[in-house]
Write an enzyme that holds these catalytic residues in place. Structure first.
Site, short mmCIF file in Angstrom:
data_model
loop_
_atom_site.label_atom_id
_atom_site.label_comp_id
_atom_site.label_asym_id
_atom_site.label_seq_id
_atom_site.Cartn_x
_atom_site.Cartn_y
_atom_site.Cartn_z
N PHE A 116 0.84 -1.20 0.00
CA PHE A 116 0.00 0.00 0.00
C PHE A 116 0.88 1.26 0.00
O PHE A 116 1.92 1.27 0.65
CB PHE A 116 -0.88 -0.06 1.26
N ASP A 123 1.37 -5.55 8.42
CA ASP A 123 0.24 -4.64 8.28
C ASP A 123 -1.02 -5.49 8.16
O ASP A 123 -1.14 -6.31 7.23
CB ASP A 123 0.45 -3.77 7.04
N TYR A 140 -11.18 0.93 10.60
CA TYR A 140 -12.40 1.38 9.89
C TYR A 140 -12.75 0.46 8.72
O TYR A 140 -13.73 0.70 8.04
CB TYR A 140 -12.25 2.82 9.40
N LYS A 141 -11.94 -0.58 8.46
CA LYS A 141 -12.26 -1.50 7.37
C LYS A 141 -13.16 -2.61 7.94
O LYS A 141 -14.32 -2.36 8.20
CB LYS A 141 -10.97 -2.01 6.74
N ARG A 165 -12.76 -3.78 -7.37
CA ARG A 165 -12.50 -4.51 -6.14
C ARG A 165 -13.82 -4.74 -5.42
O ARG A 165 -14.51 -3.82 -5.05
CB ARG A 165 -11.53 -3.69 -5.27
C1 LIG Z 1 -6.13 1.13 4.37
C2 LIG Z 1 -4.66 0.92 4.53
C3 LIG Z 1 -3.85 1.89 5.14
C4 LIG Z 1 -4.46 3.21 5.56
O1 LIG Z 1 -3.68 3.97 6.42
P1 LIG Z 1 -4.35 5.24 7.11
O2 LIG Z 1 -3.29 5.84 7.92
O3 LIG Z 1 -5.52 4.76 7.91
O4 LIG Z 1 -4.83 6.16 6.03
C5 LIG Z 1 -2.51 1.61 5.31
N1 LIG Z 1 -1.97 0.42 4.89
C6 LIG Z 1 -2.74 -0.52 4.29
C7 LIG Z 1 -2.13 -1.83 3.85
C8 LIG Z 1 -4.10 -0.29 4.08
O5 LIG Z 1 -4.84 -1.21 3.47
#
Ligand SMILES: *Cc1c(COP(=O)(O)O)cnc(C)c1O
Length: 401
Positions: free
Chosen positions: A121, A198, A223-224, A372
């Site tokens: 990401f 992660d 939040y996911k 997705r």
């Molecule tokens: C959604 C996601 C993030 C988001 O990071 P935020 O700090 O909440 O914006 C980071 N890493 C991965 C792998 C994600 O899927």
């Protein structure tokens, strides 16, 4: 709407517990922003009236000072396979990644490399670029197959005596590939390095055993699949054995040994509190309680079973009804390596996604050609997935004609 797979779904009672709206026909993006539970309406109102409105500043002593740790422990217990005292809720994923990656590389002085995969990401890659520049370290990139992710073989080739830290995602955000956390962690440890996982796309949906897998550090969003709401704070896990040696760089008063001593110099608190910086985002943690309760009631094994049934349904539908338009499946077909979203690929999917949104069917689009389909098992019915995919087929038919 009924569907034979909903009729036999042991978790069929859960979707109606989420807020329903006539502006949503099919929500296929629970992996980006989970739906709110109806229970959260009352919980938030009660919070404003009682915890905040009546107890006022006394709530800090009564519960809020401990909340990052008590809620962290609950997430650890319900979703992470983590014994108490190793999880905390704070900041955002991005900020926790920064704090813990800095702490981890500083704990391995003399080692000059951080390993990450090219498909990770953006925030994970960007944070690493910054830390590498700050600390004079080199990034060693693992080139992954975009349809897969980091395999044990690829990691074994990348780590060595220079590796300070490996940073990988448990479930890849594009393909949904599930990495073999236990084997990769063990390969990393054999090289003398630390590993940070992660968990953004696995927490709450893929069974995870951080203690048993001997993981060092983990970070993830709430939040996911944890449905904490937009901007809900993230969580972090640090194995007990490592906590005393890790020093994070944003040393604020809330991470100090005695918060109210107003000491002259900083001394980190013992345990997970040392990873806090400033005042915890209490309001943002309130809705999280409701989803953690649901996950505990349903059980992660049952959630995983429904997740696999939902993703299998999408793949079967695509093979049967979308392949003829040139749609391909960009996620693992092998159930053991499939997370809770399926990425379908077609050159027209950017346009298709816009048309779907106009008709209240909501997946998301990932550049360059990925549709997705995120399947949050407790809030998603088979009927809405079928409705959404039928509309994908209708739109592809319209575009072809
Ligand atoms: C959604 C996601 C993030 C988001 O990071 P935020 O700090 O909440 O914006 C980071 N890493 C991965 C792998 C994600 O899927």
């Amino acid at each position: 709407m009924t569907h034979h797979l909903d009729a036999i779904d042991p978790l069929a009672g859960f979707p109606s517990r989420f807020i329903q709206s006539d502006q949503v026909l099919a929500y296929l993006d629970g992996n980006s922003l989970g739906r709110p539970l109806t229970a959260t309406l009352d919980r938030l109102a009660g919070f404003v009236a009682h915890d905040w409105g009546s107890r006022l500043i006394r709530s800090w002593d009564e519960q809020w000072m401990q909340l990052p740790l008590t809620l962290g422990d609950r997430i650890g217990h319900v979703a992470l396979g983590a014994a108490a005292g190793q999880s905390v809720v704070a900041d955002s994923t991005t900020v926790l990644l920064y704090k813990l990656i800095r702490a981890a590389v500083d704990a391995r002085p003399g080692r000059t490399e951080i390993v990450i995969d090219t498909d990770n990401f953006p925030t994970d890659r960007f944070i690493l670029e910054g830390i590498a520049a700050e600390r004079g370290l080199t990034l060693r990139w693992i080139e992954t197959d975009p349809a897969l992710g980091a395999t044990p073989e690829l990691v074994a080739d990348a780590v060595g005596a220079d590796t300070a830290l490996v940073v990988l995602s448990h479930v890849a955000y594009k393909s949904g590939y599930i990495a073999d956390v236990e084997r990769i962690t063990s390969i990393t440890h054999e090289a003398g390095a630390l590993i940070l996982w992660d968990l953004c796309h696995s927490a709450g949906v893929v069974p995870t055993e951080l203690d048993a897998w001997n993981v060092d550090i983990a970070v993830g969003c709430s939040y996911k699949y944890l449905n904490g709401g937009p901007g809900a704070p993230a969580f972090a896990y640090v194995a007990s054995r490592l906590q005393p040696e890790l020093r994070q760089p944003i040393q604020g008063w809330m991470g100090a040994a005695d918060v109210f001593a107003m000491a002259d110099g900083f001394r980190p608190a013992d345990g997970m509190r040392r990873f806090l910086s400033g005042t915890p985002p209490v309001l943002g943690m309130v809705p999280l309680h409701d989803m953690v309760d649901q996950i505990e009631e349903a059980g992660l094994e049952a959630i995983r079973a429904k997740s696999l049934a939902l993703t299998a349904f999408v793949i079967e539908f695509s093979d049967a009804h979308l392949a003829e338009f040139g749609v391909t499946v960009g996620s693992p077909r092998d159930a053991d390596h499939r997370g809770s979203h399926v990425t379908l690929q077609h050159p027209a999917f950017r346009e298709v996604t816009q048309l779907l949104w106009l008709r209240d069917v909501i997946p998301d689009f990932r550049f360059p050609d990925g549709l997705r389909i995120g399947l949050s098992p407790l809030s998603t019915t088979f009927a809405e997935v079928e409705l959404g995919l039928n509309l994908v087929r209708d739109i592809l038919t319209e575009l072809a004609g």
